[in-house]
Motif scaffolding. Structure first.
Motif, PDB file in Angstrom:
ATOM      1  N   ASP A 124       0.821  -1.226  -0.161  1.00  0.00           N
ATOM      2  CA  ASP A 124       0.025  -0.036  -0.060  1.00  0.00           C
ATOM      3  C   ASP A 124       0.852   1.232   0.034  1.00  0.00           C
ATOM      4  OD1 ASP A 124       0.873  -0.564   2.666  1.00  0.00           O
ATOM      5  OD2 ASP A 124      -0.766   0.735   3.377  1.00  0.00           O
ATOM      6  N   ARG A 125       2.123   1.131   0.372  1.00  0.00           N
ATOM      7  CA  ARG A 125       3.046   2.229   0.038  1.00  0.00           C
ATOM      8  C   ARG A 125       3.912   2.299  -1.206  1.00  0.00           C
ATOM      9  NH1 ARG A 125       6.222   2.267   4.521  1.00  0.00           N
ATOM     10  NH2 ARG A 125       5.287   0.817   5.850  1.00  0.00           N
ATOM     11  N   ARG A 126       3.599   1.369  -2.042  1.00  0.00           N
ATOM     12  CA  ARG A 126       4.289   1.497  -3.378  1.00  0.00           C
ATOM     13  C   ARG A 126       3.105   1.907  -4.247  1.00  0.00           C
ATOM     14  NH1 ARG A 126       5.167  -4.425  -3.915  1.00  0.00           N
ATOM     15  NH2 ARG A 126       4.723  -4.747  -1.455  1.00  0.00           N
ATOM     16  N   ARG A 127       3.203   3.109  -4.835  1.00  0.00           N
ATOM     17  CA  ARG A 127       2.172   3.661  -5.651  1.00  0.00           C
ATOM     18  C   ARG A 127       2.818   4.224  -6.950  1.00  0.00           C
ATOM     19  NH1 ARG A 127      -2.171   6.222  -1.610  1.00  0.00           N
ATOM     20  NH2 ARG A 127      -2.018   4.471   0.068  1.00  0.00           N
ATOM     21  N   VAL A 128       2.065   3.700  -8.174  1.00  0.00           N
ATOM     22  CA  VAL A 128       2.838   4.297  -9.329  1.00  0.00           C
ATOM     23  C   VAL A 128       1.688   5.335  -9.627  1.00  0.00           C
ATOM     24  CG1 VAL A 128       3.224   3.699 -11.812  1.00  0.00           C
ATOM     25  CG2 VAL A 128       3.364   1.937 -10.065  1.00  0.00           C
ATOM     26  N   ILE A 129       2.395   6.328  -9.956  1.00  0.00           N
ATOM     27  CA  ILE A 129       1.445   7.794 -10.383  1.00  0.00           C
ATOM     28  C   ILE A 129       1.745   8.008 -11.910  1.00  0.00           C
ATOM     29  CG2 ILE A 129       1.237  10.226 -10.055  1.00  0.00           C
ATOM     30  CD1 ILE A 129       2.579   9.859  -7.154  1.00  0.00           C
ATOM     31  N   VAL A 130       0.815   7.740 -12.664  1.00  0.00           N
ATOM     32  CA  VAL A 130       0.678   8.207 -14.011  1.00  0.00           C
ATOM     33  C   VAL A 130      -0.002   9.239 -14.560  1.00  0.00           C
ATOM     34  CG1 VAL A 130       1.005   5.505 -14.138  1.00  0.00           C
ATOM     35  CG2 VAL A 130      -1.396   6.568 -14.495  1.00  0.00           C
ATOM     36  N   VAL A 131       0.572  10.008 -15.504  1.00  0.00           N
ATOM     37  CA  VAL A 131       0.091  11.220 -16.118  1.00  0.00           C
ATOM     38  C   VAL A 131       0.047  10.906 -17.710  1.00  0.00           C
ATOM     39  CG1 VAL A 131       0.066  13.394 -16.251  1.00  0.00           C
ATOM     40  CG2 VAL A 131       0.800  12.698 -14.324  1.00  0.00           C
ATOM     41  N   GLN A 132      -1.008  10.339 -18.287  1.00  0.00           N
ATOM     42  CA  GLN A 132      -1.002  10.273 -19.588  1.00  0.00           C
ATOM     43  C   GLN A 132      -1.515  11.352 -20.527  1.00  0.00           C
ATOM     44  OE1 GLN A 132      -3.490   7.023 -21.253  1.00  0.00           O
ATOM     45  NE2 GLN A 132      -2.227   6.680 -22.748  1.00  0.00           N
ATOM     46  N   LEU A 133      -0.720  11.701 -21.241  1.00  0.00           N
ATOM     47  CA  LEU A 133      -0.950  12.991 -22.232  1.00  0.00           C
ATOM     48  C   LEU A 133      -1.587  12.646 -23.612  1.00  0.00           C
ATOM     49  CD1 LEU A 133       2.395  14.900 -21.319  1.00  0.00           C
ATOM     50  CD2 LEU A 133       0.191  15.339 -20.329  1.00  0.00           C
ATOM     51  N   PRO A 134      -2.381  13.258 -24.113  1.00  0.00           N
ATOM     52  CA  PRO A 134      -2.798  12.856 -25.332  1.00  0.00           C
ATOM     53  C   PRO A 134      -2.119  13.432 -26.480  1.00  0.00           C
ATOM     54  CG  PRO A 134      -4.275  14.713 -24.448  1.00  0.00           C
ATOM     55  CD  PRO A 134      -3.322  14.461 -23.474  1.00  0.00           C
ATOM     56  N   ASN A 135      -1.108  14.424 -26.208  1.00  0.00           N
ATOM     57  CA  ASN A 135      -0.236  14.921 -27.173  1.00  0.00           C
ATOM     58  C   ASN A 135       0.966  15.255 -26.582  1.00  0.00           C
ATOM     59  OD1 ASN A 135       1.199  16.496 -29.056  1.00  0.00           O
ATOM     60  ND2 ASN A 135      -0.522  16.831 -30.384  1.00  0.00           N
ATOM     61  N   PHE A 136       1.857  14.267 -26.502  1.00  0.00           N
ATOM     62  CA  PHE A 136       3.035  14.374 -25.508  1.00  0.00           C
ATOM     63  C   PHE A 136       3.810  15.713 -25.685  1.00  0.00           C
ATOM     64  CE2 PHE A 136       7.262  13.048 -24.089  1.00  0.00           C
ATOM     65  CZ  PHE A 136       6.909  12.666 -22.904  1.00  0.00           C
ATOM     66  N   HIS A 137       4.178  15.896 -27.102  1.00  0.00           N
ATOM     67  CA  HIS A 137       5.190  16.854 -27.131  1.00  0.00           C
ATOM     68  C   HIS A 137       4.652  18.266 -27.231  1.00  0.00           C
ATOM     69  CE1 HIS A 137       8.590  14.198 -28.223  1.00  0.00           C
ATOM     70  NE2 HIS A 137       7.909  13.556 -29.084  1.00  0.00           N
ATOM     71  N   ALA A 138       3.525  18.241 -27.481  1.00  0.00           N
ATOM     72  CA  ALA A 138       2.541  19.797 -27.481  1.00  0.00           C
ATOM     73  C   ALA A 138       2.675  20.123 -25.942  1.00  0.00           C
ATOM     74  CB  ALA A 138       1.133  19.663 -28.193  1.00  0.00           C
ATOM     75  N   PHE A 139       2.443  19.088 -25.185  1.00  0.00           N
ATOM     76  CA  PHE A 139       2.263  19.480 -23.957  1.00  0.00           C
ATOM     77  C   PHE A 139       3.709  20.159 -23.359  1.00  0.00           C
ATOM     78  CE2 PHE A 139       3.553  18.287 -19.299  1.00  0.00           C
ATOM     79  CZ  PHE A 139       2.567  18.920 -18.629  1.00  0.00           C
TER      80      PHE A 139
END
Length: 230
Positions: free
Chosen positions: A198-213
């Protein structure tokens, strides 16, 4: 940013000379523009500029956890180390402390940014946590925790001991990416780590347009120099 996750107004740069200094610093981090034509330029974009901005995304998410509890950590963030001042500086991406029911914990974050290799980047992040468990990053963690003692509330600062980062740590791989990846894929290395699940947490941020962001963030940083430095 100070170690209590607050902006330090006293250290805000002011004046023409400081504005030019900050402008040089910003362009050294992200470049003068978003034109990446050669392979060498794209390498800088992918391994330096985007990596550094991605680290900032991770810091921003953890800073939000100082205002209200989120799923990033099991509690409220109390302190957070500063980002790397340069894109090439080595060491832990982020170290923080958080509290839940009066018990202090340590958050250790490792950020990765990739358009299409989320799985490989997650594996690289997990290598960092394996190093933590081997004691390789002990000096860095002790230094960060020692600094945190000065801003933690009474009752929490007394909990800052050498055993804190080995007995009550959260591992936070932070992956900023575009192409789909199944983060539920088995990771034996992650499963073998001492820190409870419970203290191993994968935080993910998926971007629809990676380079534009990342281009838009870089543009905003360059424009902010004149807006912020008066």
């Amino acid at each position: 940013m100070s170690i209590d996750a607050q902006l330090s107004e006293d250290l805000l740069a002011r004046g023409v000379d400081r504005r030019e200094e900050i402008r040089r610093t910003v362009t050294s981090l992200i470049g003068n523009d978003n034109v990446f034509v050669t392979d060498a330029q794209r390498q800088v974009r992918d391994t330096r500029r985007n990596a550094w901005i991605g680290e900032g995304v991770g810091h921003a998410l953890l800073t939000l956890s100082a205002r209200r509890e989120t799923s990033c950590v099991d509690g409220r963030i109390c302190t957070l180390s500063e980002m790397h001042q340069t894109v090439t500086r080595q060491g832990l991406d982020s170290v923080g402390t958080y509290v839940q029911h009066g018990v202090l914990g340590v958050s250790i974050g490792e950020s990765k940014s990739t358009e299409s290799n989320a799985g490989a980047n997650l594996g690289e992040a997990l290598n960092l946590f394996a190093e933590v468990e081997k004691g390789i990053h002990g000096p860095d963690l002790r230094a960060r925790l020692s600094a945190f003692r000065y801003v933690l509330e009474p009752g929490l600062k007394e909990q800052v001991k050498d055993s804190l980062w080995s007995d009550n740590a959260s591992y936070l791989p932070i992956i900023v990416y575009q192409d789909d990846y199944d983060f539920a894929t088995a990771r034996p290395k992650f499963d073998r780590m001492k820190t409870p699940r419970d203290r191993r947490r994968v935080i993910v941020v998926q971007l629809p347009n990676f380079h534009a962001f990342f281009d838009s963030v870089a543009d905003a940083m360059r424009a902010a120099v004149d807006e912020v430095i008066v």
